[in-house]
Design a protein around this motif. Structure first.
Motif, PDB file in Angstrom:
ATOM      1  N   GLN A 354       0.834  -1.201   0.000  1.00 44.58           N
ATOM      2  CA  GLN A 354       0.000   0.000   0.000  1.00 44.58           C
ATOM      3  C   GLN A 354       0.872   1.256   0.000  1.00 44.58           C
ATOM      4  O   GLN A 354       1.846   1.344   0.753  1.00 44.58           O
ATOM      5  CB  GLN A 354      -0.913   0.013   1.231  1.00 44.58           C
ATOM      6  N   ALA A 355       0.531   2.216  -0.839  1.00 43.51           N
ATOM      7  CA  ALA A 355       1.293   3.464  -0.915  1.00 43.51           C
ATOM      8  C   ALA A 355       1.266   4.175   0.434  1.00 43.51           C
ATOM      9  O   ALA A 355       0.234   4.230   1.107  1.00 43.51           O
ATOM     10  CB  ALA A 355       0.702   4.369  -1.992  1.00 43.51           C
ATOM     11  N   GLY A 356       2.419   4.718   0.839  1.00 48.24           N
ATOM     12  CA  GLY A 356       2.488   5.477   2.081  1.00 48.24           C
ATOM     13  C   GLY A 356       2.665   4.640   3.327  1.00 48.24           C
ATOM     14  O   GLY A 356       2.681   5.176   4.441  1.00 48.24           O
ATOM     15  N   PHE A 357       2.811   3.306   3.155  1.00 45.63           N
ATOM     16  CA  PHE A 357       3.033   2.452   4.329  1.00 45.63           C
ATOM     17  C   PHE A 357       4.441   2.685   4.869  1.00 45.63           C
ATOM     18  O   PHE A 357       5.411   2.738   4.110  1.00 45.63           O
ATOM     19  CB  PHE A 357       2.856   0.981   3.944  1.00 45.63           C
ATOM     20  N   ILE A 358       4.553   2.801   6.196  1.00 41.41           N
ATOM     21  CA  ILE A 358       5.840   3.047   6.856  1.00 41.41           C
ATOM     22  C   ILE A 358       6.299   1.813   7.627  1.00 41.41           C
ATOM     23  O   ILE A 358       7.419   1.343   7.452  1.00 41.41           O
ATOM     24  CB  ILE A 358       5.744   4.267   7.800  1.00 41.41           C
ATOM     25  N   SER A 359       5.424   1.291   8.485  1.00 39.77           N
ATOM     26  CA  SER A 359       5.800   0.158   9.334  1.00 39.77           C
ATOM     27  C   SER A 359       4.556  -0.375  10.012  1.00 39.77           C
ATOM     28  O   SER A 359       3.515   0.291  10.037  1.00 39.77           O
ATOM     29  CB  SER A 359       6.811   0.607  10.401  1.00 39.77           C
TER      30      SER A 359
END
Length: 597
Positions: A354-359
């Protein structure tokens, strides 16, 4: 070194310093709930790895105090350590204070590292033990002498949270904070809590696993912001964003000498539950202390419209990821090797797409069969169950996205389940839906509404030993005050928070039967205003989680008309929201799992 060896070494150090008891909490220098690897001293000394708990070591005894989420886990992990488990809030179990009062001798010495004990907690020990003339030694971290390969403090880089995500500038936030400082007749405000500092300065980082925070302290005056931080963490974009705000940088550890320079002209606003005992004790006696909750705690709990728009977007992404995982799991269980750990990895893989996933937003809880009875179970290579096409898998997981932080739990039937499991699952689903459907007058608090979630379980003479819901930060702490759903008053004695429009709170009732099963269902809710009329301002709850509730485990006959209508409406919303992001095969499956019942 075994746990017993570590305790023996600690006792030797205590004897050299004439300490009768030593406290090791689950905290860092900032009273954080989750801490970086450097600060996991309690796990090091005890072997208990849960996120909450306190160990007390005396000359001839050792105890761990933890809450109901961890009783099963703690009992297993403490076995053979010589550390007794004290089940907090259970009948006839002494509190830490009661225990210390009973075991410490007159004129004894209580030791702890004052940087990892909250000021209010330290003050409480002083008050409880003053009749026994017990002195407190707080200026030494004895664990540092034992933990030879202790990880260094994290030095992960910080990043700027753009206005497109934060929705409010640092300048605006500082202006609001200084207005509150003036109202409290104060000129200085000390912030130690990492989430408050990150929110105020619109920065995030990677110093705490799963929680995108930056190790720092801040002292705000009417003219300046003194920021205590490793300057190498800060990039030019962050520094440029603070132009004109008079942000003065200091080395991280200098906070302790800096506060000593405050004098009688300094009226200091501080929250003793959110700064550490060492900072508090280093403040000169001449300074006037105004002890109140950090204003930023209330500010950040009420999300602005930009944040709420982003939060809804983050939950669509999270819903896509989890629903794809749920489809994959049901399709493949029993046909290929899948374990708790590999299932968790697969879910993270779907989120990472998913776009913008960090952690992940916290340590994933993926628990099969009786493992799910441990509320905060974490699979290890030794405990890792292989999944079979039967029984339940509980997955309590979440993601950090630039658009926000998610917290989601689904219990999934992997195949045939017993009538008892279905009855329990349906009760949990009813509880979750009944709370989500609440309409209430402004002024209500979570303690007023908790019964809506518990009633289906209580009618079965079953309860769960935790709250029903907690606030969620915006790319901050997964557990955020001051709002919550719980039927008991807080142990702190503070009144529960009024539910304000814009607060984001989880709704997660459950049933946990030791050695058998655990069931939890969790959605996130946003407090919203409803109709205002002659009776007052009515409020409601907007659901933002977009994931099916497993109809394979629902007993439709156990649902009343309103519950059935709500579930059908919710599943219609899920299908309409997620179907544009799913494959044709996934959508055919999703139609079945969001059908009307």
């Amino acid at each position: 070194m075994s746990v017993t060896d570590r305790i023996a070494k600690l006792r030797k150090l205590m004897e050299e310093r004439k300490m009768d008891a030593y406290i090791i909490p689950s905290a860092d220098n900032h009273q954080s709930e989750y801490v970086g690897e450097h600060f996991k001293a309690r796990a090091f000394i005890s072997g208990f790895t849960g996120s909450a708990g306190t160990v007390i070591i005396t000359k001839d005894d050792a105890g761990l105090w933890t809450d109901g989420r961890y009783f099963i886990q703690a009992e297993k992990q403490l076995e053979g350590s010589g550390i007794r488990l004290f089940r907090m809030a259970e009948p006839d179990v002494p509190t830490k204070e009661e225990y210390l009062e009973s075991v410490l001798p007159d004129h004894g010495v209580l030791g702890f590292d004052g940087k990892v004990i909250g000021a209010s907690e330290g003050q409480n020990y002083e008050e409880v033990l003053k009749e026994k003339a017990v002195s407190i030694s707080y200026d030494e971290d004895l664990i540092s002498y034992i933990w030879e390969d202790r990880p260094a403090l994290s030095n992960a880089p910080a990043f700027l949270l753009d206005l497109a995500y934060a929705g409010e500038s640092t300048a605006s936030k500082l202006e609001r904070l200084r207005e509150k400082m003036q109202e409290a007749d104060t000129t200085v405000h000390i912030l130690s809590s990492l989430d408050d500092i990150a929110w105020l300065l619109n920065i995030r980082g990677g110093d705490v696993m799963y929680t995108p925070l930056v190790l720092s302290y801040a002292v705000i005056t009417m003219e300046d912001v003194h920021l205590f931080i490793n300057e190498s963490k800060l990039n030019q974009e962050i520094l440029d964003s603070w132009n004109g705000l008079s942000v003065i940088l200091h080395p991280y550890e200098e906070i302790y000498t800096f506060v000593k320079t405050l004098d009688e002209t300094s009226h200091v606003l501080l929250d003793p539950s959110r700064i550490n005992y060492a900072i508090y004790k280093n403040l000169p006696d001449a300074t006037e202390k105004v002890e109140k909750p950090n204003p930023t705690t209330a500010f950040k709990a009420i999300k602005n419209e930009t944040e709420l728009k982003n939060i809804r977007a983050s939950h669509i992404k999270d819903g896509v990821a989890f629903t794809k995982f749920m489809y994959w799991l049901k399709k493949n269980v029993g046909k290929m090797p899948i374990t708790e750990r590999s299932a968790s990895d697969k879910l993270e893989e779907f989120r990472s797409q998913q776009a913008g996933f960090i952690s992940p937003s916290f340590s994933p809880i993926v628990a099969y069969k009786e493992h799910a009875a441990m509320m905060h179970y974490s699979a290890t290579p030794e405990s890792d169950y292989e999944l079979k096409p039967e029984h339940f898998l509980l997955a309590d997981t979440g993601g950090n996205y630039y658009e926000g932080t998610t917290d989601l739990t689904r219990t999934v039937a992997l195949g045939p389940v017993s009538d008892e499991l279905k009855t329990h699952f349906t009760a949990v689903a009813r509880g979750m839906m009944n709370l989500a459907r609440a309409r209430f007058l402004y002024g209500c608090r979570g303690v007023n509404l908790d019964i809506l979630a518990r009633e289906p379980m209580w009618s079965l003479n079953i309860d769960y030993k935790c709250g029903t819901g907690h606030g969620v930060g915006y790319l901050l702490n997964i557990h955020e005050g001051p709002a919550s759903f719980r039927w008991q008053l807080s142990p702190s004695g503070l009144p529960p928070a009024v539910l304000e429009e814009g607060m984001v709170i989880t709704d997660e009732p459950g049933i946990y039967i030791e050695d058998s099963h655990g069931i939890r269902l969790e959605n996130e809710l946003v407090v919203r205003k409803g109709e205002k009329n002659e009776f007052g301002q009515f409020m409601g709850l907007e659901n933002v989680t977009v994931v099916p509730i497993d109809l394979d485990a629902i007993v439709p006959e156990d649902l009343n008309k309103d519950e059935r209508n709500y579930l059908n409406s919710y599943h219609k919303f899920v299908y309409e929201t997620l179907s544009p992001y799913m494959t044709e095969e996934e959508n055919e499956w999703l139609k079945v799992y969001t059908r009307e019942i």
